[in-house]
Design a protein around this motif. Structure first.
Motif, mmCIF file in Angstrom:
data_model
loop_
_atom_site.group_PDB
_atom_site.id
_atom_site.type_symbol
_atom_site.label_atom_id
_atom_site.label_comp_id
_atom_site.label_asym_id
_atom_site.label_seq_id
_atom_site.Cartn_x
_atom_site.Cartn_y
_atom_site.Cartn_z
ATOM 1 N N HIS A 1 0.771 -1.303 -0.133
ATOM 2 C CA HIS A 1 -0.210 0.045 0.058
ATOM 3 C C HIS A 1 0.907 1.475 -0.055
ATOM 4 O O HIS A 1 2.189 1.284 0.415
ATOM 5 C CB HIS A 1 -0.954 -0.048 1.239
ATOM 6 N N GLY A 2 0.311 2.170 -0.421
ATOM 7 C CA GLY A 2 0.962 3.213 -0.490
ATOM 8 C C GLY A 2 2.171 3.667 -1.335
ATOM 9 O O GLY A 2 3.151 4.520 -1.122
ATOM 10 N N LEU A 3 1.986 2.927 -2.290
ATOM 11 C CA LEU A 3 3.177 3.121 -3.126
ATOM 12 C C LEU A 3 3.497 4.129 -4.071
ATOM 13 O O LEU A 3 4.281 4.523 -4.624
ATOM 14 C CB LEU A 3 3.279 1.833 -4.350
ATOM 15 N N ALA A 4 1.985 4.894 -3.989
ATOM 16 C CA ALA A 4 2.183 6.160 -4.883
ATOM 17 C C ALA A 4 3.200 6.928 -4.444
ATOM 18 O O ALA A 4 4.035 7.888 -5.382
ATOM 19 C CB ALA A 4 0.766 6.849 -5.010
ATOM 20 N N ARG A 5 3.708 7.058 -3.244
ATOM 21 C CA ARG A 5 4.713 8.160 -2.951
ATOM 22 C C ARG A 5 6.195 7.677 -3.260
ATOM 23 O O ARG A 5 7.035 8.489 -3.685
ATOM 24 C CB ARG A 5 4.772 7.989 -1.158
ATOM 25 N N TYR A 6 6.154 6.402 -3.349
ATOM 26 C CA TYR A 6 7.560 5.888 -3.477
ATOM 27 C C TYR A 6 8.080 5.656 -5.236
ATOM 28 O O TYR A 6 8.959 6.204 -5.874
ATOM 29 C CB TYR A 6 7.869 4.419 -3.048
ATOM 30 N N MET A 7 6.661 5.447 -5.950
ATOM 31 C CA MET A 7 7.050 5.259 -7.329
ATOM 32 C C MET A 7 5.820 5.999 -7.906
ATOM 33 O O MET A 7 4.791 5.323 -8.777
ATOM 34 C CB MET A 7 6.869 3.646 -7.923
ATOM 35 N N PRO A 8 5.827 7.255 -8.212
ATOM 36 C CA PRO A 8 4.742 8.200 -8.776
ATOM 37 C C PRO A 8 4.463 7.833 -10.135
ATOM 38 O O PRO A 8 3.280 7.527 -10.606
ATOM 39 C CB PRO A 8 5.089 9.509 -8.276
ATOM 40 N N HIS A 9 5.429 7.675 -10.889
ATOM 41 C CA HIS A 9 5.366 7.585 -12.255
ATOM 42 C C HIS A 9 4.419 6.066 -12.578
ATOM 43 O O HIS A 9 3.764 6.283 -13.391
ATOM 44 C CB HIS A 9 6.876 7.677 -12.918
ATOM 45 N N THR A 10 5.297 5.267 -12.028
ATOM 46 C CA THR A 10 4.540 4.051 -12.343
ATOM 47 C C THR A 10 3.011 3.891 -11.887
ATOM 48 O O THR A 10 2.357 3.448 -12.297
ATOM 49 C CB THR A 10 5.498 2.686 -11.572
ATOM 50 N N ALA A 11 2.874 4.588 -10.734
ATOM 51 C CA ALA A 11 1.255 4.860 -10.239
ATOM 52 C C ALA A 11 0.395 5.366 -11.277
ATOM 53 O O ALA A 11 -0.695 4.928 -11.647
ATOM 54 C CB ALA A 11 1.469 5.575 -8.899
ATOM 55 N N VAL A 12 1.034 6.441 -11.777
ATOM 56 C CA VAL A 12 0.145 6.933 -12.844
ATOM 57 C C VAL A 12 -0.107 6.071 -14.048
ATOM 58 O O VAL A 12 -1.334 5.907 -14.292
ATOM 59 C CB VAL A 12 0.819 8.301 -13.313
ATOM 60 N N LEU A 13 0.929 5.317 -14.492
ATOM 61 C CA LEU A 13 0.420 4.819 -15.570
ATOM 62 C C LEU A 13 -0.157 3.497 -15.269
ATOM 63 O O LEU A 13 -1.257 3.034 -15.874
ATOM 64 C CB LEU A 13 1.857 3.745 -15.852
ATOM 65 N N ALA A 14 -0.218 2.896 -13.936
ATOM 66 C CA ALA A 14 -1.050 1.777 -13.577
ATOM 67 C C ALA A 14 -2.461 2.248 -13.341
ATOM 68 O O ALA A 14 -3.551 1.467 -13.745
ATOM 69 C CB ALA A 14 -0.444 1.274 -12.226
ATOM 70 N N ILE A 15 -2.796 3.287 -12.760
ATOM 71 C CA ILE A 15 -3.854 3.901 -12.729
ATOM 72 C C ILE A 15 -4.530 4.184 -13.819
ATOM 73 O O ILE A 15 -5.816 3.705 -14.088
ATOM 74 C CB ILE A 15 -3.780 5.262 -11.846
ATOM 75 N N VAL A 16 -4.064 4.759 -14.772
ATOM 76 C CA VAL A 16 -4.781 4.999 -16.122
ATOM 77 C C VAL A 16 -5.251 3.665 -16.656
ATOM 78 O O VAL A 16 -6.286 3.481 -17.193
ATOM 79 C CB VAL A 16 -3.701 5.727 -17.243
ATOM 80 N N ALA A 17 -4.195 2.769 -16.832
ATOM 81 C CA ALA A 17 -4.650 1.424 -17.347
ATOM 82 C C ALA A 17 -5.774 0.545 -16.562
ATOM 83 O O ALA A 17 -6.761 -0.018 -17.295
ATOM 84 C CB ALA A 17 -3.401 0.463 -17.063
ATOM 85 N N SER A 18 -5.693 0.703 -15.191
ATOM 86 C CA SER A 18 -6.752 0.061 -14.651
ATOM 87 C C SER A 18 -8.192 1.116 -14.702
ATOM 88 O O SER A 18 -8.988 0.320 -14.751
ATOM 89 C CB SER A 18 -6.403 0.066 -13.145
ATOM 90 N N LEU A 19 -7.957 2.138 -14.941
ATOM 91 C CA LEU A 19 -9.433 2.981 -15.162
ATOM 92 C C LEU A 19 -10.020 2.478 -16.538
ATOM 93 O O LEU A 19 -10.902 2.301 -16.754
ATOM 94 C CB LEU A 19 -9.071 4.561 -15.237
ATOM 95 N N SER A 20 -9.116 2.065 -17.370
ATOM 96 C CA SER A 20 -9.244 1.528 -18.793
ATOM 97 C C SER A 20 -9.978 0.126 -18.598
ATOM 98 O O SER A 20 -11.054 -0.005 -19.121
ATOM 99 C CB SER A 20 -8.280 1.574 -19.454
#
Lengths: 517, 167, 122, 114, 90, 934
Positions: free
Chosen positions: F361-380
């Motif tokens: 949990h809370g990985l957005a802080r450590y890997m923000p770039h990856t987080a963005v990518l993953a979030i977009v993909a999962s929203l899709s």
């Protein structure tokens, strides 16, 4: 006079006799003689193959006595094909049997040559009793090779194998006797002619004798319920011997085809009811038993034995079809399965040494061994794209419509079982340790949760498998790949061979020029 | 030289006669072949037919002994036949011991053979030192008589026939 | 005559088969021998029974069928070789297991075997 | 056809031979103990086979082609019969077969049971 | 005359065969059976010679010769077995 | 030709991995990358050819096995173009990604090689224009998938997962093979073009339903449809690039590809509709539900994949033209977002060292770039507007409403679709929220986690961009592709549809909104319940079930095998005899009359007596079998009777042979008996004995019946020829001997070989044999002290020359009178063996001990060379020559080459017999005899 037909029998015989007469301790000289004689068979087989490919049947009257009075050898497409297969197997098996194998017991080389003599003779002879003699030659040589190097398992399996086959041989003679008593001849083609002219009321005798003959062949072919000798015998033999034995069951199949076509009239002949009503169901059972047995085994050696049983089941089903397409499929599949099971036996020998090494080291699979295993089992199970698959498809396509509901599910379900078996054996055999160059990566927890009961201690020292055996295995499997690549010429050849075999008139024309059907 | 060439003249002769008998013919070819075989097998036999050193003498004695034996066989056969066909309860079986004087192996062999062949007696055992013979008799009247009979009628001529050479 | 001959073959064959099914090697070998006798007679019979006319060419004679005789000869020789091999194999099995049971060498080795009643002789 | 005299000789020899064979067999059959029974076959070999063989010799010789080879059969039997008998007697002694109680003497071999 | 005598002789020999067989089957001891076997061999020799006379053929002689020559080997082997167990020794 | 090149590129690359891997491992990935890139460029260049001529497909063919209808024929139409694009495109990205994913010490060569091979197989499958060829490639993908899942072969879960995947998909492949064969049988060809043109014929055919079931079985197993879906989650044991490539974008799509490929021939029947749509629906719901309950990150994605595959399958099943278009559209979208999600999951796994959702949990802080990518993909994935997933989901909802197949229960499908949509939303949220938010300090092994290497993210970025672009401007990006693919699938004019983000407010949009809201609510409100359920099903593990199933199968197989192969010779023999006797008897039962037309001969008293005695003795052997020596004596008696019978029935040669063989056999058996127990314990029970008795009597009866029936029938043997030719042609009066050495000399040649081999075999067996030597007789009495009784010793020596003479006699006369090499050889052997018995080994071998084996081998050489001699004169092997020579003073002498042959036989048989018996006798070196002094 073309004497080439004779040589596949004569060369091993004289070599075997020479090897017997040579002092046994001159192992190197023995090896050289044996190797020369074996290698000689390959070009010889090619020459004969070319000769047979023209469609001519070559007949060789031994002692210059014409058939049906003397013994004749007859070379047709099927025979030439089997000779070539034997030659290839022999070369690979001999190459794989290094000096260590020969040293395990006595007279390995002489016995090896006599085994080849028996095999080649059985493929060439056109005389029923002579077939019996060659069967005995190849059997006694196989008994001896089977127990080569002794050991408890071999002796136990050997004893059963010997006694069962001795009994079968007795019945072979009985069947020959009845057939002679009815027809007054022993030449297979002439026998066919005479049996066709037999009065109606005598036919059941001929059928019973033919049935007995076929069942005796089925013992050699290892059809249920006559297969019991096979699994343990093959599993306990030394690798090279087991590899050579891969063709032994096929001799039975070959003899069934040959006798049915030539002596019993083939499709419209005497044995139709027997083949359809008895052999076909038994073939299905054999197929099933082969598959189930393969699942039950834990070693590659034993599993390969059951792969042989399963292949025999399928081949016997083809034999029972009595159609040109079915027999062609059988021949193609026979080539494929013989090569790959022989290869697997050699591989098993390389990967599963008979005795644990003294230093406790494990034989690890190299990448190459893994590749060989993959190719071998893909071909043996009949997975695409190798020849085993092509052969199976040929057979499935050739199945007569009423048999489809029985044969197709049997083939597919047994294929699935075999798939499960080979994947399990393969993972157990090849995947128990990381490959040579690899270590367990750090970022993946390599705790106990990943290790299961098949996992031997990682700490044990490891050695690579015997390169020579792997190379021989590769040779055989390359043959299998070649069958796949050259599927078209080979399938054309087997189709012609099957057609030729079923065309009895062609044999009569050359074997008994004076007689008319 | 002759010994080297023809080590066992008697044997070769016997073989020649046998050959003629076997082939049931006295054609010259068979004489030749028989002689050849007799010689050949005789030479071969030299290697294994180590009969010990002895001199076979007195062919007349051999003939006489043979004649005696034959006569005895025929005579005794009839006696035994009567015994066998008669009441078995009247039989007087016995084991007797015959002390031996002959020393030569071949002579002992011949004696055992003769005793066994002549009906009514059967040589059952030879002592380890080869000095005595155990004979089973089907119908024994008097032990001493029989022993004497064997010794005088068979053993003595044998002893003379196989005159031992000093070893 | 043929009937008696056939019956004899049958008896020999039956005895042979019965012995084959025994559990020790020795009776099995005896059974094989009996069976091979039966087969020899059977093959000979396939040339039909002929009395007193051996196939040796003599002026003005008729002969028995020589072919089955040749076959029987071959069969006898082969059976002899096979029997010899089977006997020695059985001995080998005896040497390994101490028992002449036909299945002895096939069974996994058991630690109690040495003291088993099947051991050859004390 | 044979000359009547020749035929008579052959017949006589045959009968003598056969009868002695039978005597041997009877001896083997009815004598009470093994050692006595062992006498039987020795008898039949000598005179029994001898008679039959002589008959054969006579028959074929009278037929015209002198045939003496049958004599070899007897000759061989003379050589071999004592061996069989001797060996069997030894075997019986060794295996201590029971002896008819009337048998006198046991020689120097104490193993022979009464 | 011969035509009568030969069957008579055959019958006599047959009887001898039967008696010997009875001993073979009855035993009681092994040496007894071996003796019976040996006697059977000898009976067979006589029978074969007789057969030769009857069929007027010399083709049977070898069979008799062979039995005379080799029949005793079996007896010797069996009785040596009873004496020594091993028949081929050093 | 381009198609071949397309297929060859990855193959060449695969081959190159071995070369490069050995020489320059560092260059491996860069070089390899070039090949899929080239393939991709090639594909893009072919775009025009495919898009512009919709009815026309690029093709290529070569013959492989025409007899079977199996051709190497390829075609590139819209559908295969779409899949080829996916395979090469995603493949390219996965290779790039894997370059950074694999640990340094792992076998990159093997990995890339397998991956490229897989790419080739997959390309082959989508390009195949021959159904059999398609099946070939189909099964190849299964095999390669097995190898890739098991890449970390030292891990038990990888092995098990791989095996499971292979069993399921491989089994499906077998079903496909059967189905394809049936289809080919119906259509008369396996060529796709011909098959697709025969829809009507296929659907009316009686075999349609079995064929359909078989093919669907393949589809469902490959595409992990319920209930075959269990293998996919466990395939996640594979390295993540593999999961991204095989188990999201390509291989699992093979099933739906096949649905699309065969759509024109198979669709439109009730069977198709019910099977496909119901399976799809069940999978959709089941997958979504299970995804919600996963603890493993990749497990969640795997079930999500299952669910989406179910959605696609359902769309195919709905069986409207538009639904098919929607299905294809969703295939594209799913491949894009799911591949990127897997790669993202791989990055997380790689950087943190765990995939456990409870620990992440809370990985957005450590890997923000990856987080963005993953979030977009999962929203899709969740089908949120603006992303590509939304578009196809809208179409899906629309189609569920448009169908009318279930009649009254029509509402079930849209309702279920909405529920599934909600669950999709929920597990997407779980992925986003659970991993990247909700808590500050992740409890992970590699703490603190950080961003991966730059280039590891490039593939993800590219895919996410595609998600966005397609989501925003679908018509411009995938419009052509979709149209071409749909056209190729339907093989009919396309239905009207519009690829727009906004279609106005309609029912599908409402469904979308409802599902999104419901999903969010489900996730945020019922998190605890979800966690409880998750724990409840945690132990429910398909792998364990499968493995225990496999173990049960194994147990069953072992039991069956054990039962059949009991290791008991008696049972094997029983089966064998049953077969060998009963089946011929069954056919023999048709015989009308036992006796034939030939009158049975009159009873011959002598023959009859011999036979009767023989029978009695045989029975006696059986009765006496317990006491072995006795049985042997009786058997010997049998042998004698057999020889008498031979003699009586005009076979003197046989009688001679039988007599001599008998002697040697007795010697042999007595030798063996020394070591064997003296008595046979009879332990067989009554039932066993009864069984044996029945078999024995049956066998005897069969033999007797056959013998009698044949003997009373007339026949016309070829033997007249032998009798006629024996003297003029063979030069011998004894026809049997002439047969053996001349007419059928080849048999004899083989026969002596058998004997020689037996000798060799015996010698080989005796090597190193140890046998306990009994020291006393079984009755407890000692052995005698006299090893070699004088009488025997002396007379045996005397007999030897006499016997040899007889042997020579028999050998020489064999050609004209009974006898011959074989009998002579046995006489010689017996004479020599008698020396062994009488005089002992030492004595004998010191005087007469030639190398028996060399004699035996030499005999065969002699016989063989004699046979070869005739070749010199232009005659076939074994042709004999003979002549009569008149020698003055001696007379007529006949010489025949057959005699030399017979001499060879003589040598072999003598040598072999002596080898066998003497070696058996000699094998115990000086025996220590306890009874020696007794």
């Amino acid at each position: 006079m073309n004497h080439a037909v004779l040589l596949p029998i004569l060369v091993p015989m004289l070599a075997g006799a020479l090897l017997t007469a040579l002092p046994a301790q001159r192992l190197r000289a023995q090896r050289i003689v044996c190797a020369i004689a074996t290698l000689l068979l390959v070009p010889l087989a090619l020459v004969l193959l070319r000769q047979a490919a023209t469609g001519d049947i070559t007949v060789y009257a031994l002692g210059n006595w014409p058939a049906p009075f003397g013994i004749v050898l007859q070379l047709d497409r099927t025979g030439a094909m089997m000779l070539a297969l034997t030659a290839v197997l022999a070369v690979a098996a001999l190459a794989a049997a290094g000096e260590a194998t020969a040293r395990q017991g006595r007279h390995f080389h002489a016995l090896f040559q006599f085994q080849l003599m028996g095999l080649n003779g059985a493929f060439l002879t056109g005389d029923l009793f002579n077939l019996f003699v060659f069967f005995e030659i190849l059997l006694i040589a196989s008994y001896a090779l089977l127990v080569h190097g002794a050991g408890r398992a071999r002796i136990g399996a050997g004893l059963h194998y010997v006694i069962l086959n001795l009994v079968a041989s007795s019945f072979f003679l009985v069947a020959i006797g009845v057939l002679y008593g009815l027809s007054g001849t022993l030449n297979m083609a002439h026998l066919g002619l005479r049996l066709a002219g037999l009065p109606q009321q005598d036919l059941p005798l001929a059928v019973a004798a033919g049935t007995m003959l076929m069942l005796v062949f089925a013992v050699k072919a290892a059809l249920f319920p006559l297969y019991f000798w096979l699994p343990r015998a093959y599993a306990s033999a030394t690798g090279p011997v087991a590899a050579l034995f891969a063709i032994m069951t096929k001799v039975g199949i070959y003899a069934m085809l040959r006798c049915d076509a030539l002596s019993f009239g083939g499709p419209q002949g005497l044995l139709g009811p027997f083949l359809h009503d008895w052999v076909f169901p038994l073939a299905l059972v054999t197929l099933a038993i082969g598959a189930v047995g393969a699942v039950a085994t834990r070693t590659l050696r034993a599993m390969t034995g059951y792969l042989v049983v399963a292949s025999v089941g399928l081949l016997s089903a083809c034999v029972a079809m009595q159609t040109q397409a079915g027999w062609a499929g059988a021949m193609y599949y026979l080539l494929s399965t013989t090569l790959c099971t022989a290869g697997l036996f050699l591989l098993a020998d390389a990967l599963e040494p008979e005795q644990p090494r003294e230093d406790g080291a494990l034989v690890t699979a190299t990448r190459f061994a893994g590749l060989l295993y993959l190719v071998g089992v893909v071909a043996a199970v009949g997975l695409p794209p190798l020849s085993g698959f092509l052969g199976k498809v040929m057979i499935l396509r050739a199945t007569p419509a009423p048999w489809i509901p029985a044969l197709w599910p049997a083939v597919l379900v047994s294929g699935l079982l075999l798939l499960i078996a080979v994947s399990r054996t393969g993972t157990r055999l090849l995947w128990r340790l990381p490959h040579e160059a690899e270590r367990v990566p750090e970022h993946v927890p390599a705790g106990d949760e990943y290790l299961d009961e098949d996992h031997p201690a990682l700490a044990r020292a490891r050695v690579r498998p015997d390169r020579r055996k792997l190379a021989c295995c590769a040779l055989l499997l390359a043959g299998n790949v070649a069958l796949t690549v050259c599927a078209r010429p080979v399938s054309d050849y087997v189709a012609e061979a099957a057609a030729q075999m079923l065309d009895r008139a062609a044999y009569l024309r050359v074997v008994l020029p004076g007689q008319r059907e | 030289m002759l010994r080297r060439l023809l080590p066992h003249p008697w044997l070769s002769l016997i073989l020649l006669v046998m050959w003629l008998l076997l082939s049931n013919s006295i054609a010259p070819g068979h004489w030749l072949l028989g002689a050849l075989l007799g010689w050949g097998i005789g030479r071969l036999a030299d290697r294994w037919l180590v009969l010990g050193a002895f001199r076979l003498s007195r062919p007349d004695l051999i003939l006489r002994l043979s004649f005696h034996v034959l006569i005895d066989i025929v005579r005794a056969n009839v006696e035994v036949a009567i015994l066998v066909l008669g009441r078995t309860s009247r039989l007087r079986p016995a084991f007797i011991v015959v002390p031996l004087d002959v020393e030569h192996e071949l002579a002992t062999t011949a004696l055992i053979s003769i005793v066994s062949l002549s009906p009514g007696t059967l040589c059952a055992e030879l002592s380890d030192d080869r000095r005595a013979l155990l004979v089973h008799v089907l119908d024994l009247e008097e032990e001493a008589t029989l022993v004497e009979h064997i010794k005088s009628r068979y053993e003595t001529p044998l002893k003379e026939i196989f005159q031992c050479l000093p070893s | 005559m043929a009937a008696l001959y056939a019956i004899t073959i049958g008896v020999l064959g039956a005895c042979g088969i019965y012995l084959l099914l025994r559990e020790r090697v020795f009776p099995v070998v005896l059974g094989l021998t009996l069976l091979s006798y039966a087969v020899s007679l059977f093959l000979l019979g396939m040339g039909r029974l002929t009395i007193g006319r051996p196939p040796v060419i003599a002026p003005g004679a008729s002969y028995a069928d020589p072919l089955p005789q040749a076959l029987v000869l071959t069969a006898i020789v082969i059976a002899f070789g096979m029997t010899a091999f089977a006997v020695v194999l059985a001995l080998r099995s005896l040497g390994l297991t101490g028992s002449d049971h036909v299945d002895a060498a096939g069974q996994p080795e058991s630690p109690h075997e040495a003291g088993d009643s099947e051991a050859p002789r004390p | 056809m044979l000359h009547p005299v020749a035929e008579f000789i052959v017949c006589a020899l045959l009968l003598v031979g056969s009868v002695f064979m039978l005597v041997g067999a009877i001896g083997l059959f009815r004598l009470p103990d093994f050692f006595m029974r062992l006498h039987g076959p020795t008898k039949s070999t000598t005179l029994g086979v001898g008679g039959v063989v002589l008959a054969s010799v006579a028959y074929f010789s009278f037929r015209g082609d002198a045939s003496l080879h049958e004599l070899l059969v007897t000759a061989f039997l003379f050589l071999t019969a004592p061996i069989s008998a001797h060996m069997l007697a030894k075997a019986a002694l060794q295996r201590q077969l029971p002896v008819d109680p009337r048998t006198r003497g046991s020689g120097w071999l104490p193993r022979i049971k009464e | 005359m011969l035509a009568i005598v030969i069957p008579v002789c055959l019958a006599i020999l047959g009887l001898a065969f039967l008696l010997t067989l009875a001993r073979l089957l009855r035993g009681p001891s092994l040496p007894d059976r071996i003796v019976a076997l040996d006697t059977l061999n000898i009976n067979a020799i006589a029978l074969i010679v007789l057969l030769g006379i009857r069929l007027d053929s010399a083709l049977f002689f070898e069979a008799a010769l062979l039995i005379a020559l080799m029949g005793f080997v079996g007896t010797v082997a069996l009785s040596k077995y009873l004496q020594r167990g091993d028949i081929i020794e050093y | 030709m381009e198609l071949v090149l397309l297929l060859a590129l990855p193959l060449v690359a695969a081959a190159l991995t071995w070369v490069i891997g050995m020489r320059a491992p560092r260059l491996l990935a860069p070089v390899i990358l070039g090949f899929p890139l080239a393939a991709l460029i090639l594909l893009l260049r072919l775009r025009g050819a495919v898009f512009d001529n919709p009815g026309h497909a690029l093709g290529w063919r070569m013959e492989w096995l025409p007899a079977l209808g199996l051709e190497l024929s390829l075609r590139l139409d819209g559908l295969s173009y779409l899949f080829a694009l996916l395979v090469t495109g995603v493949g390219l990205l996965v290779i790039l990604y894997a370059r950074y994913y694999l640990a340094r010490n792992e076998s990159a060569v093997r990995f890339f090689c397998l991956l490229l091979l897989f790419m080739a197989a997959m390309l082959g499958m989508v390009l195949a224009a021959n159904l059999l060829l398609l099946a070939v490639f189909w099964e190849l993908t299964s095999i390669l998938s097995f190898l890739l899942i098991g890449f970390w072969s030292w891990r038990a879960d990888a092995r098990q997962g791989a095996r499971m995947a292979l069993a399921v998909t491989g089994g499906g492949g077998l079903a496909l093979l059967a189905g394809v064969l049936l289809l080919g049988h119906i259509c008369g060809s396996f060529e796709l073009s011909e098959v697709l043109a025969q829809a009507g014929k296929v659907q009316r055919h009686p075999l349609y339903l079995p064929m359909l079931v078989l093919i669907l079985l393949a589809v469902f197993t490959k595409s992990a449809q319920f209930p075959f879906s269990f293998w996919l989650p466990h395939a996640m044991a594979a390295p993540t690039p593999v999961s991204a490539y095989l188990h999201s974008a390509t291989m699992v799509k093979a099933g739906v590809f096949l649905l699309a490929r065969l759509y024109p021939v198979l669709d439109g029947t009730n069977g198709w509709f019910y099977l496909v749509s119901m399976t799809g629906l069940a999978t959709l719901i089941f997958g979504a539900g299970m995804a919600l309950l996963q603890r493993d990150l990749k497990g969640l994605l795997a079930y999500s994949t299952i669910s989406h595959l179910g959605l696609i399958t359902l769309l195919f099943g709905l069986d409207t033209q538009l639904s098919t278009v929607a299905a294809i559209f969703h295939i594209i979208n799913h491949a894009v977002f799911k591949a990127s999600l897997f790669m993202a999951a791989g990055i997380i796994d790689h950087e943190t060292g765990t995939r456990d959702l409870d620990r992440l949990h809370g990985l957005a802080r450590y890997m923000p770039h990856t987080a963005v990518l993953a979030i977009v993909a999962s929203l899709s994935m969740a089908g949120v507007p603006l992303f590509n997933g939304f578009l196809s989901k809208e179409m899906f909802f629309g189609e569920t409403l448009a169908q009318g197949l279930l009649g009254e229960f029509n509402w079930v499908i849209p309702a279920a679709a909405t529920v599934a949509g909600a669950m999709t939303m929920a597990y997407s949220l779980r992925f986003i929220y659970g991993v990247f938010f909700g808590g500050l300090h992740p409890d992970v092994p590699n703490y603190p986690p950080h961003e991966p290497p730059r280039f590891m993210k490039v593939p993800v970025e590219l895919l996410v961009v595609i998600c966005l672009v397609v989501g925003l401007v679908p018509a411009y990006t995938v419009g052509n592709l979709l149209a071409a693919a749909s056209l190729a699938t339907l093989r009919a004019p396309l239905p009207p549809y519009s690829l727009n983000l906004w279609h106005g407010v309609n029912l599908p949009l409402v469904m979308s909104l409802v599902s999104m809201a419901g999903g969010s609510a489900l996730f945020f409100l019922r998190r605890d319940a979800l966690r409880r359920w998750q724990q409840a099903i945690d132990h429910l593990n398909a792998r364990d079930a499968f493995e225990s199933g496999m173990r049960a199968l194994e147990r069953f197989a072992t039991a069956v095998t054990r039962w059949l192969e009991s290791g008991s010779l008696q049972s094997y023999l029983g089966w064998m005899l049953l077969a060998l006797l009963a089946v011929p008897a069954y056919f023999l039962a048709d015989l009308e009359a036992l006796a034939g037309s030939v009158p049975a001969g009159t009873l011959d008293p002598m023959g009859a007596a011999a036979l009767a005695l023989l029978a009695v003795l045989a029975v006696a052997v059986v009765v006496a079998q317990g006491q072995r020596l006795m049985a042997l004596v009786l058997l010997s008696g049998c042998g004698l009777m057999v020889s008498l019978a031979f003699l009586r029935f005009s076979a003197p040669d046989l009688a001679l042979t039988q007599i001599s063989v008998e002697v040697v056999t007795v010697l042999l058996l007595v030798l063996a008996l020394f070591y064997l127990p003296r008595e046979t314990p009879e332990r067989a029970g009554g039932a066993r004995r009864a069984r044996d008795l029945v078999l024995a009597l049956g066998g005897g009866t069969l033999l007797a019946v056959a013998a009698y029936a044949v003997m009373t029938r007339p026949y016309d043997p070829v033997s007249a020829f032998y009798i006629e030719q024996s003297v003029p042609g063979g030069g011998g009066h004894n026809v049997v001997n002439v047969l053996l050495v001349d007419f059928r000399g080849f048999d004899t040649m083989g026969e002596i070989c058998v004997l020689l081999i037996a000798g060799l075999a015996v010698q080989a067996l005796l090597k190193g044999m140890r046998l306990p030597t009994p020291t006393a007789a079984p009755d407890g009495l000692p052995w005698t002290s006299q090893a070699h009784p004088l009488l025997l010793a002396m007379l045996a020596r005397l007999m030897l020359p006499l016997t040899l003479l007889v042997a020579v006699f028999i050998l020489l006369r064999g050609h004209n009178l009974p006898g011959g090499g074989f009998v002579a050889a046995l006489i010689t052997s017996v004479a020599l063996l008698l020396q062994y018995v009488a005089n002992g080994v030492r004595w004998t071998e010191a005087r007469i001990a030639p190398d028996y084996r060399a004699i035996a081998g030499g005999g065969i050489l002699l016989a063989g060379l004699t046979g070869l001699g005739s070749l010199a004169f232009g005659y076939p092997f074994l042709t004999t020559a003979f002549g009569h020579f008149h020698i003055p003073g001696i007379g007529e002498v006949e010489l025949a080459s057959a005699m030399i042959f017979d001499l060879g036989v003589f040598c072999t048989v003598t040598g072999t017999t002596l080898v066998i018996v003497s070696h058996l006798g000699v094998r115990n070196l000086p025996p220590a005899r306890a009874g020696e002094d007794a």
